[in-house]
Design an enzyme around this catalytic site. Structure first.
Site, short mmCIF file in Angstrom:
data_model
loop_
_atom_site.label_atom_id
_atom_site.label_comp_id
_atom_site.label_asym_id
_atom_site.label_seq_id
_atom_site.Cartn_x
_atom_site.Cartn_y
_atom_site.Cartn_z
CG ASN A 79 -1.67 1.25 1.47
OD1 ASN A 79 -1.76 2.09 0.57
ND2 ASN A 79 -2.23 1.41 2.66
CD1 TRP A 80 3.63 1.17 -2.88
CD2 TRP A 80 3.81 2.51 -4.66
NE1 TRP A 80 4.50 0.58 -3.76
CE2 TRP A 80 4.62 1.38 -4.87
CE3 TRP A 80 3.75 3.49 -5.66
CZ2 TRP A 80 5.39 1.21 -6.04
CZ3 TRP A 80 4.51 3.31 -6.81
CH2 TRP A 80 5.32 2.18 -6.99
CE LYS A 81 -0.03 3.31 4.84
NZ LYS A 81 0.05 3.42 6.27
CG HIS A 112 -5.61 1.93 5.47
ND1 HIS A 112 -5.19 2.90 6.35
CD2 HIS A 112 -4.58 1.07 5.33
CE1 HIS A 112 -3.94 2.62 6.71
NE2 HIS A 112 -3.56 1.52 6.11
CD GLU A 130 -2.77 5.62 6.91
OE1 GLU A 130 -2.78 5.69 5.65
OE2 GLU A 130 -1.82 5.12 7.54
CD GLU A 133 -3.16 -2.49 7.60
OE1 GLU A 133 -2.05 -2.71 7.11
OE2 GLU A 133 -3.82 -1.47 7.34
N GLY A 152 3.00 2.19 10.81
CA GLY A 152 4.00 3.25 10.63
C GLY A 152 4.77 3.61 11.89
CB SER A 155 5.57 -1.90 12.05
OG SER A 155 5.22 -0.55 12.30
P1 PGA Z 1 3.15 0.26 7.63
O1 PGA Z 1 1.65 0.50 7.11
O2 PGA Z 1 3.65 -1.00 6.99
O3 PGA Z 1 3.91 1.48 7.14
O4 PGA Z 1 3.10 0.17 9.11
C1 PGA Z 1 0.76 -0.57 6.97
C2 PGA Z 1 -0.54 -0.08 6.38
O5 PGA Z 1 -1.00 1.01 6.74
O6 PGA Z 1 -1.15 -0.78 5.56
#
Ligand code: PGA
Length: 256
Positions: free
Chosen positions: A12-14, A99, A101, A169, A175, A215
């Protein structure tokens, strides 16, 4: 539909990546050799601006391209939004929905996430439905209750059970460099598989893969991917560099 016998590794490049970043996909394609193809399926979800180009670039590589969100309607007066049909038209095979976010910054509810998952299926895309608890949920012992509420609210039980992927998650692990213990990951994944069996009823045995995200890096991937009921991983930061993403994929066990 990808075989459950292989791990599923999703990047997931966001909101990261410009056209020159497509070289990372080319790099992943070069590293996705016969051995890796045997043990895992790879999907990369770049920002929406790159989905069409990435899908063209990935043709013939067997790497799937996905998006990070979609609207629930197929078309209409929803300025700025992108439908699942549009993503499929671009060559996407998958879309991440719910997600954390999106849930926290854009106030998406479980009901929204379920509608988006159904929209994805309508368009022929595989939805990856994300769930996860906050740090305070975990500290208060509410993790499984929160996950259950999110699953019941977000997973469309009327759908084909095998067409849906769930990603666990923990929000506090995204992150941050923090991860739950392997025992905690095992507990939640066992619970999710059990709940999916209830949601999908008699089709239980056929439900889709359950990924861990938060992470994941090349250095911890082997131990996380070896946990029972962890069928793959959803990777944020470490998916931006092809070598790291491939390092995680190489750590996936062959699931015979
Ligand atoms: P991360 O993000 O690997 O940077 O912790 C995971 C995600 O949000 O899918």
């Amino acid at each position: 539909m990808p075989a459950k016998s292989r791990s599923l590794i999703v990047g997931n490049w966001k909101m990261n990546g410009l056209r020159h970043s497509l070289t990372e996909i080319a790099h992943v394609a070069r590293g996705y050799d016969a051995k890796l193809r045997h043990s895992c399926d790879l999907i990369i979800c770049p920002p929406a601006t790159l989905v069409c180009l990435a899908a063209q670039q990935a043709l013939g590589s067997r790497i799937g391209i996905g998006a990070q969100d979609c609207h629930m309607e197929a078309n209409g007066a929803f300025t700025g939004e992108i439908s699942a049909e549009m993503l499929a038209d671009c060559g996407a095979t998958t879309v991440i929905v719910g997600h954390s976010e999106r849930r926290s910054y854009f106030a998406e509810t479980d009901g929204d996430v379920k509608s988006k998952a159904l929209a994805a299926l309508r368009a022929g895309l595989m939805p990856i439905i994300c769930v996860g608890e906050t740090n305070s949920d975990r500290e208060a012992g509410r993790t499984l209750g929160v996950i259950k509420r999110q699953l019941v609210g977000s997973v469309p039980g009327s759908a084909d059970a095998g067409a849906i992927v769930v990603a666990y998650e923990p929000i506090w692990a995204i992150g941050t460099g923090l991860t739950p213990t392997l025992a905690d990951i095992a507990e939640v994944h066992r619970f999710i598989h059990r709940e999916l069996a209830v949601i999908f009823g008699t089709h239980a045995a056929g439900h889709g893969r359950v990924l861990y995200g938060g992470s994941v890096k090349p250095s911890n991937a082997e131990s996380i991917l070896a946990v029972e009921h962890v069928d793959g991983a959803l990777i944020g930061g470490a998916s931006l560099k092809a070598e790291d993403f491939l390092g995680i994929a190489r750590a996936a066990p062959a699931r015979v």
